[in-house]
Structure formats: C-alpha cells, structure tokens
Design an enzyme around this catalytic site. Structure first.
Site, PDB file in Angstrom:
ATOM      1  N   THR A  92     -10.227  14.799  55.391  1.00 60.11           N
ATOM      2  CA  THR A  92     -10.691  14.645  56.776  1.00 60.11           C
ATOM      3  C   THR A  92     -12.215  14.630  56.767  1.00 60.11           C
ATOM      4  O   THR A  92     -12.860  15.563  57.236  1.00 60.11           O
ATOM      5  CB  THR A  92     -10.190  15.820  57.648  1.00 60.11           C
ATOM      6  OG1 THR A  92     -10.494  17.058  56.962  1.00 60.11           O
ATOM      7  CG2 THR A  92      -8.700  15.752  57.893  1.00 60.11           C
ATOM      8  N   LEU A 222     -12.052  26.582  61.014  1.00 56.90           N
ATOM      9  CA  LEU A 222     -13.450  26.156  61.184  1.00 56.90           C
ATOM     10  C   LEU A 222     -14.357  27.375  61.283  1.00 56.90           C
ATOM     11  O   LEU A 222     -15.457  27.409  60.726  1.00 56.90           O
ATOM     12  CB  LEU A 222     -13.607  25.298  62.443  1.00 56.90           C
ATOM     13  CG  LEU A 222     -12.911  23.934  62.446  1.00 56.90           C
ATOM     14  CD1 LEU A 222     -13.232  23.194  63.733  1.00 56.90           C
ATOM     15  CD2 LEU A 222     -13.333  23.095  61.239  1.00 56.90           C
ATOM     16  N   CYS A 277     -16.652  20.976  52.075  1.00 58.80           N
ATOM     17  CA  CYS A 277     -16.193  21.472  53.375  1.00 58.80           C
ATOM     18  C   CYS A 277     -17.208  22.168  54.270  1.00 58.80           C
ATOM     19  O   CYS A 277     -17.181  21.958  55.482  1.00 58.80           O
ATOM     20  CB  CYS A 277     -14.983  22.358  53.179  1.00 58.80           C
ATOM     21  SG  CYS A 277     -13.568  21.382  52.649  1.00 58.80           S
TER      22      CYS A 277
HETATM   23  P1  NAD Z   1      -9.091  15.095  48.486  1.00 61.46           P
HETATM   24  O1  NAD Z   1      -9.926  13.956  48.884  1.00 61.46           O
HETATM   25  O2  NAD Z   1      -9.273  15.731  47.150  1.00 61.46           O
HETATM   26  O3  NAD Z   1      -7.544  14.670  48.564  1.00 61.46           O
HETATM   27  C1  NAD Z   1      -6.983  13.973  49.633  1.00 61.46           C
HETATM   28  C2  NAD Z   1      -5.965  12.977  49.084  1.00 61.46           C
HETATM   29  O4  NAD Z   1      -5.258  12.394  50.184  1.00 61.46           O
HETATM   30  C3  NAD Z   1      -6.573  11.809  48.310  1.00 61.46           C
HETATM   31  O5  NAD Z   1      -6.044  11.777  47.013  1.00 61.46           O
HETATM   32  C4  NAD Z   1      -6.193  10.572  49.137  1.00 61.46           C
HETATM   33  O6  NAD Z   1      -5.905   9.442  48.334  1.00 61.46           O
HETATM   34  C5  NAD Z   1      -4.950  11.052  49.849  1.00 61.46           C
HETATM   35  N1  NAD Z   1      -4.616  10.303  51.069  1.00 61.46           N
HETATM   36  C6  NAD Z   1      -5.429   9.955  52.098  1.00 61.46           C
HETATM   37  N2  NAD Z   1      -4.729   9.312  53.049  1.00 61.46           N
HETATM   38  C7  NAD Z   1      -3.451   9.239  52.609  1.00 61.46           C
HETATM   39  C8  NAD Z   1      -2.252   8.693  53.160  1.00 61.46           C
HETATM   40  N3  NAD Z   1      -2.241   8.119  54.359  1.00 61.46           N
HETATM   41  N4  NAD Z   1      -1.117   8.788  52.437  1.00 61.46           N
HETATM   42  C9  NAD Z   1      -1.119   9.379  51.232  1.00 61.46           C
HETATM   43  N5  NAD Z   1      -2.216   9.934  50.668  1.00 61.46           N
HETATM   44  C10 NAD Z   1      -3.360   9.859  51.355  1.00 61.46           C
HETATM   45  O7  NAD Z   1      -9.255  16.193  49.641  1.00 61.46           O
HETATM   46  P2  NAD Z   1      -9.093  17.786  49.506  1.00 61.46           P
HETATM   47  O8  NAD Z   1     -10.332  18.393  48.958  1.00 61.46           O
HETATM   48  O9  NAD Z   1      -7.783  18.089  48.865  1.00 61.46           O
HETATM   49  O10 NAD Z   1      -9.042  18.197  51.046  1.00 61.46           O
HETATM   50  C11 NAD Z   1      -7.926  17.914  51.844  1.00 61.46           C
HETATM   51  C12 NAD Z   1      -8.064  18.664  53.170  1.00 61.46           C
HETATM   52  O11 NAD Z   1      -8.044  20.071  52.939  1.00 61.46           O
HETATM   53  C13 NAD Z   1      -9.360  18.399  53.927  1.00 61.46           C
HETATM   54  O12 NAD Z   1      -9.082  18.405  55.296  1.00 61.46           O
HETATM   55  C14 NAD Z   1     -10.221  19.582  53.577  1.00 61.46           C
HETATM   56  O13 NAD Z   1     -11.147  19.884  54.594  1.00 61.46           O
HETATM   57  C15 NAD Z   1      -9.214  20.689  53.465  1.00 61.46           C
HETATM   58  N6  NAD Z   1      -9.594  21.792  52.570  1.00 61.46           N
HETATM   59  C16 NAD Z   1     -10.182  21.536  51.366  1.00 61.46           C
HETATM   60  C17 NAD Z   1     -10.487  22.589  50.490  1.00 61.46           C
HETATM   61  C18 NAD Z   1     -11.139  22.353  49.152  1.00 61.46           C
HETATM   62  O14 NAD Z   1     -11.460  23.308  48.503  1.00 61.46           O
HETATM   63  N7  NAD Z   1     -11.331  21.141  48.707  1.00 61.46           N
HETATM   64  C19 NAD Z   1     -10.142  23.891  50.850  1.00 61.46           C
HETATM   65  C20 NAD Z   1      -9.524  24.112  52.076  1.00 61.46           C
HETATM   66  C21 NAD Z   1      -9.248  23.053  52.923  1.00 61.46           C
HETATM   67  C1  UGA Z   2     -15.100  27.257  50.753  1.00 56.57           C
HETATM   68  C2  UGA Z   2     -14.474  28.555  51.287  1.00 56.57           C
HETATM   69  O1  UGA Z   2     -14.928  29.641  50.494  1.00 56.57           O
HETATM   70  C3  UGA Z   2     -12.945  28.485  51.235  1.00 56.57           C
HETATM   71  O2  UGA Z   2     -12.398  29.662  51.813  1.00 56.57           O
HETATM   72  C4  UGA Z   2     -12.482  27.260  52.013  1.00 56.57           C
HETATM   73  O3  UGA Z   2     -11.081  27.132  51.939  1.00 56.57           O
HETATM   74  C5  UGA Z   2     -13.137  26.021  51.447  1.00 56.57           C
HETATM   75  O4  UGA Z   2     -14.582  26.164  51.508  1.00 56.57           O
HETATM   76  C6  UGA Z   2     -12.800  24.773  52.184  1.00 56.57           C
HETATM   77  O5  UGA Z   2     -12.456  24.809  53.347  1.00 56.57           O
HETATM   78  O6  UGA Z   2     -12.949  23.743  51.525  1.00 56.57           O
HETATM   79  P1  UGA Z   2     -15.572  26.214  48.353  1.00 56.57           P
HETATM   80  O7  UGA Z   2     -16.458  25.292  49.105  1.00 56.57           O
HETATM   81  O8  UGA Z   2     -14.588  25.649  47.420  1.00 56.57           O
HETATM   82  O9  UGA Z   2     -14.738  27.121  49.387  1.00 56.57           O
HETATM   83  O10 UGA Z   2     -16.458  27.242  47.509  1.00 56.57           O
HETATM   84  P2  UGA Z   2     -17.339  28.524  47.915  1.00 56.57           P
HETATM   85  O11 UGA Z   2     -17.096  29.554  46.907  1.00 56.57           O
HETATM   86  O12 UGA Z   2     -17.165  28.916  49.312  1.00 56.57           O
HETATM   87  O13 UGA Z   2     -18.815  27.991  47.702  1.00 56.57           O
HETATM   88  C7  UGA Z   2     -19.401  27.034  48.551  1.00 56.57           C
HETATM   89  C8  UGA Z   2     -20.863  26.873  48.206  1.00 56.57           C
HETATM   90  O14 UGA Z   2     -21.610  28.017  48.587  1.00 56.57           O
HETATM   91  C9  UGA Z   2     -21.124  26.675  46.720  1.00 56.57           C
HETATM   92  O15 UGA Z   2     -22.124  25.701  46.542  1.00 56.57           O
HETATM   93  C10 UGA Z   2     -21.593  28.036  46.281  1.00 56.57           C
HETATM   94  O16 UGA Z   2     -22.389  28.001  45.143  1.00 56.57           O
HETATM   95  C11 UGA Z   2     -22.368  28.494  47.499  1.00 56.57           C
HETATM   96  N1  UGA Z   2     -22.515  29.962  47.619  1.00 56.57           N
HETATM   97  C12 UGA Z   2     -21.421  30.748  47.744  1.00 56.57           C
HETATM   98  C13 UGA Z   2     -23.783  30.517  47.652  1.00 56.57           C
HETATM   99  O17 UGA Z   2     -24.801  29.821  47.543  1.00 56.57           O
HETATM  100  N2  UGA Z   2     -23.905  31.875  47.793  1.00 56.57           N
HETATM  101  C14 UGA Z   2     -22.833  32.686  47.925  1.00 56.57           C
HETATM  102  O18 UGA Z   2     -23.019  33.924  48.061  1.00 56.57           O
HETATM  103  C15 UGA Z   2     -21.550  32.101  47.890  1.00 56.57           C
END
Ligand code: NAD
Ligand code: UGA
Length: 466
Positions: A92, A222, A277
């Site tokens: 997203t 969020l 994110c």
């Molecule tokens: P990502 O880009 O790694 O993976 C998403 C996948 O979805 C891709 O492989 C893409 O090809 C696929 N996709 C897109 N549209 C599609 C469709 N219509 N049908 C089938 N596949 C489709 O993304 P991500 O990092 O896994 O994040 C996914 C969601 O989770 C986001 O909303 C993100 O904000 C949230 N999130 C991410 C993290 C994180 O650490 N990366 C943590 C918590 C929440």
């Molecule tokens: C973050 C949140 O921690 C997760 O809970 C959430 O699910 C995720 O975003 C998401 O929604 O994608 P992530 O981004 O994977 O996870 O990693 P973090 O450990 O949160 O670090 C984020 C960034 O902040 C990194 O660049 C890290 O180096 C930095 N950071 C973290 C700092 O600079 N200082 C800190 O004390 C902690």
C-alpha cells in the site's frame, strides 16, 4: 470438534505475507496455507533455495513446511476459491500521482484484491485486511464485495494489522507483544473474530489477543508506527542539541529511558529512520487528518517526517564539512546500505539520502553491505528520485563484497547501517589501507570511538562531540 477452518489463502508474498503465513503454517499443521502473488518471479523464488527476502529463522520454517501445508503459487483463483480465510497482504505505497500525490496511501492493490475475491468466491469468506491501510478502508473493501455479490456468498471483513519489524520478523511473529483483531460488532462479525482467534490461539495466549472495532484497529496500526517514529525523531532532535553543547545523546537516552513512564526502547539516535513504512504511514496519517479538517494534528505529525529529513541531511552535511568542505573527486566508503541490520531491504533507507548528498557534491563511493544485492544498490542510486544522470552515478559508485577491499584508498568510512560485523572489524588493518587523515563517520553509534581514535582515525558521530 475439528478445526473451524482447513484452508487459508494470503494474497501478497512480500515481507509481511511470506513470514506471517510461514509461521501460521508452522503453528497450525492441520491448516493448509497458500500464498499467492501476481509476480511469477517472487513465487518462483519462494519455491527455490534462495528466498526473495532475508529474515533470520525464516528459511528453516519455509523448508520445514513448504510442500506439506505451505504453498506458494500464482494460481490465485484456486487458492481463493478453496480458502475459508483470505488475508490481503499486498503493498500500500504512497500515491505517486493524482489526488493525495506524495501523501495518501495507494489502495489500488487492496481494491484489486477485493475485486479478485468478489469475482472468484462461490462460498462464504472471511477477508482479513493485513496490509496497513487508512482508517475506514474496510468499508471500501466491503462495498466492492457487496456490489459484486453472488447468491449465498457472505463476507466478513476483519482488520488484523501486522506489527512485525524487519530483521526480527520471525521472533515478533512467534512471540508478539499483542495481536490486534478489529471486526464488526454484529454476531457475524464476532464469529469471524472468533475464527481468526482460533488460528492465533494455537501459539499465542488469549491475553495477548486484543479485539476492537474495525476502525480502532485500523487507526491503531497507523498510531503505533507514528508514535515509534516520533520517538526516533525526538531523540534525533536532541542529538543536535548534544552536538552543540557537549551533552552525550546516549547518556541522555539512558537517563530518560530509565523512567518507566518513558521506557528505554526506540531511543537510539541515528542517521534517521528508514524502511518502507514509517514515512509512508506518517504521510498517510497527515493526509487523513487534513481530509478530516484537522490541520493542527496534520502539522504535528508532519514535523516527525521533517525532523527525519533534517537528521539525514545534517549528517551528510557534517561529513562534507569535516572533509574540508569538499568531497569532490574524493573516494569514500559506505558501510551498510540496508535501512537497518539483519535485512536486505533498502526501501527508504537513509543510506540513499546520504549517498545522494555525497554524489551531488562530486564524491566517488565504495559501497559494502553484507545482505543487499549489488543490482539493488545500483537501482536505488540511479533512480529518478536520486539523479537525472544515471550513467554518471554508475561511474561514481563501486559495489564491494569484501569490506576490506572497499576501504582501500578511501578518505573516509561512513557507517549507515548498524550491522554487527562493523563492530568487530580489524580497524588497525583498515586504517593502514586508507588515505590519511582517515575519517570515520558513525551514523549508528556502534563502534568504539575511543579505540578508533587511538588507532589514528578522526571519528565523528551523532549526538556527541568527540
Ligand atoms: P511487499 O511489496 O514486500 O509485498 C507485497 C506483494 O503483493 C508483492 O509481492 C506484490 O507483487 C503483491 N501484490 C500486489 N498486488 C497484488 C495482487 N492484486 N494480487 C496478488 N499479489 C499482489 O510489501 P510488504 O512489505 O509485505 O507490505 C505489505 C503490507 O504490509 C503494506 O501495507 C505494509 O504497509 C504492511 N506492513 C509491512 C511491514 C514490513 O515490515 N514490511 C510490517 C507491517 C505492515
Ligand atoms: C516498523 C515497526 O517497528 C513495526 O512494528 C511495524 O510493523 C513496521 O514498521 C511496519 O509497519 O512496517 P521496521 O520498519 O521493519 O518496523 O523496523 P524498525 O525496527 O521499526 O526500524 C525502523 C527504522 O528506525 C530503521 O531505520 C531503524 O534503524 C530506525 N531506528 C529504530 C532508529 O533510528 N532508532 C531506534 O531507536 C529504533
């Protein structure tokens, strides 16, 4: 009684879909889990020996479950038709054009999933919003599903945001602080919540599973990211005060973190936060607040992003200033390119900003990261966001697989990622390989500054005058 469900489908085989479903498959051997994706390449990587993402512990789980009750496929139709629960785990990203460009979350993939499900489903489904979405997104999904409803098919929509952090995904999934499930307050909604609870209950104690209404759940995701990012921007803002006064931000962090009301986590000053994110979700929150006619609230959260930009630029400027205010034609080593340690992910990594600022000043860069692919670094630094002259950038960067090779003949080392291996390196050897005076800029505060000074380095770090 048998389990209430036997088959799960997850749409989106990314950083969230892959690890979360692997852990569900591990903990629920009687449930068949199928992850589908539009990307053939990603699916074939998940089915190969080299997984598309690096997460400690992930490979072992995938190897154990794959082919038994964990499947990766491009056949969305079959998986959706058979599953009782469908997770939407697609990306997203921030919108890049149109209404809300640069701020609002782009829900086109989520909407695409809703349309896909509506077109295929011939039996009742629980649709779980796992992707991070704006508040009220579940309503849009429901609208699409209902408008395309077939006879006898009913949908329940749940919000079940993911809180895993990259680099510790498996640990976070196996032992989460909490699992959040939001649903409708109707009997049907409550039954859907119970069904999803049944899955998580296989390994997570009841007390850790929190159920709320749908909108609280969506907003909590969020809010959690906004509050975490806000802590980093707060400590980073104080790091600038420390550098100007002689206070040490690590000491300040420890002193305030011992107050149990503040807590010690997420107070590590750094070159700035990165990752896919924090910025995306903050921008999304700012956009939502503006739409709700809450400009003061929007401005408040916008400042968290602004402070992060300031920190990244401030660090880059400091490097240039210390190197006699010019890095033109100087060769610098970049240690670490991922946005944090233990991941190969470079999305929004502060290293991109630092490299961009140095390249803009004419520097040549030797870049080393233990997990990021060479092609990824080149793609990031030649993207249109970084340069309008990709050929020039390609000539100015060199990617290394050995950190000791990367430092040869360079003026400075810039640590952008806190990889453990940077702590234990042989800096005596490194010093000898570099041009003198040799500088080390520690953007992560991980190396022993006094020891490095004794070796001969000029050491500059964040939040402390050395
Ligand atoms: P990502 O880009 O790694 O993976 C998403 C996948 O979805 C891709 O492989 C893409 O090809 C696929 N996709 C897109 N549209 C599609 C469709 N219509 N049908 C089938 N596949 C489709 O993304 P991500 O990092 O896994 O994040 C996914 C969601 O989770 C986001 O909303 C993100 O904000 C949230 N999130 C991410 C993290 C994180 O650490 N990366 C943590 C918590 C929440
Ligand atoms: C973050 C949140 O921690 C997760 O809970 C959430 O699910 C995720 O975003 C998401 O929604 O994608 P992530 O981004 O994977 O996870 O990693 P973090 O450990 O949160 O670090 C984020 C960034 O902040 C990194 O660049 C890290 O180096 C930095 N950071 C973290 C700092 O600079 N200082 C800190 O004390 C902690």
């Amino acid at each position: 009684p048998g389990p209430p469900i036997s088959k799960i489908c997850c749409i989106g085989a990314g950083y969230v879909g892959g690890p979360t479903m692997s852990v569900i498959a591990l903990k629920c051997p009687e449930v068949q889990v199928t992850i589908v994706d539009v990307s053939k390449e990603r699916i074939s990587q998940w089915n190969s020996d080299k997984l598309p993402i690096y997460e400690p512990g992930l490979e072992e789980i995938v190897k154990k479950c794959r082919g038994k009750n964990l499947f990766f496929s491009t056949d969305a139709k079959k998986a959706i038709q058979e599953a009782e629960i469908i997770f939407i785990s697609v990306n997203t990203p921030t919108k890049t054009s149109g209404n809300g460009k640069g701020r609002a979350a782009d829900l086109k993939h989520v909407e695409g999933c809703a349309r896909l499900i509506a077109g295929i489903a011939t039996s009742c489904k629980i649709v779980v919003e796992k992707s991070t979405v704006p508040v009220k997104a579940a309503e849009s999904i429901m609208q699409v599903l209902k408008a395309n409803n077939k006879q006898g098919v009913r949908y329940s929509i749940l919000s079940n945001p993911e809180f895993l952090a990259e680099g510790t995904a498996i640990e976070n999934l196996i032992n989460p602080d909490r699992v959040l499930i939001g649903g409708e307050e109707t009997p049907e909604g409550q039954k859907a919540i119970e069904t999803l609870c049944w899955i998580y209950n296989k390994w997570i104690p009841k007390e850790k599973i929190l159920t709320t209404n749908t909108w609280s759940s969506e907003l909590s995701k969020l809010a959690a990211n906004a509050m975490l990012a806000q802590r980093i921007s707060s400590i980073n803002s104080l790091s600038a005060v420390c550098e100007a006064t002689g206070a040490d931000v690590s000491e300040v962090g420890r002193a305030i973190g011992l107050d149990s009301r503040i807590g010690s986590k997420f107070l590590q000053a750094s070159v700035g936060f990165g990752g896919s994110c924090f910025q995306k979700d903050l921008l999304n929150l700012v956009y939502i607040c503006e739409k709700l006619n809450l400009p003061e609230v929007a401005q408040y959260w916008q400042k968290v992003i602004d402070m992060n930009e300031y920190q990244k630029t401030r660090f880059s400027q400091k490097i240039i200033e210390c190197l006699f205010n010019t890095v033109s034609e100087k060769r610098l080593t970049i240690f670490g390119f991922a946005f944090k340690k233990n991941t190969g992910d470079t999305r929004e990594t502060p290293a991109i900003t630092v490299c961009k600022n140095l390249l803009d000043e004419g520097a040549k860069l030797n870049i080393y990261d233990p997990k990021v692919e060479k092609s990824q670094i080149i793609a990031d630094l030649t993207s249109t966001r970084v340069t309008d002259n990709p050929e020039e950038v390609k000539k100015s960067i060199e990617i290394f697989t050995d950190p000791y090779d990367a430092v040869v003949g360079t003026h400075a080392i810039v640590i952008c990622t806190e990889w453990d291996e940077f702590i234990e390196m042989d800096y005596d050897r490194i010093y000898k390989l570099m041009i003198k005076p040799a500088y080390l800029f520690d953007g992560r505060k991980i190396v022993n500054h006094e020891e490095l000074q004794n070796v001969g380095f000029h050491v500059i770090t964040i939040g402390k005058k050395l």
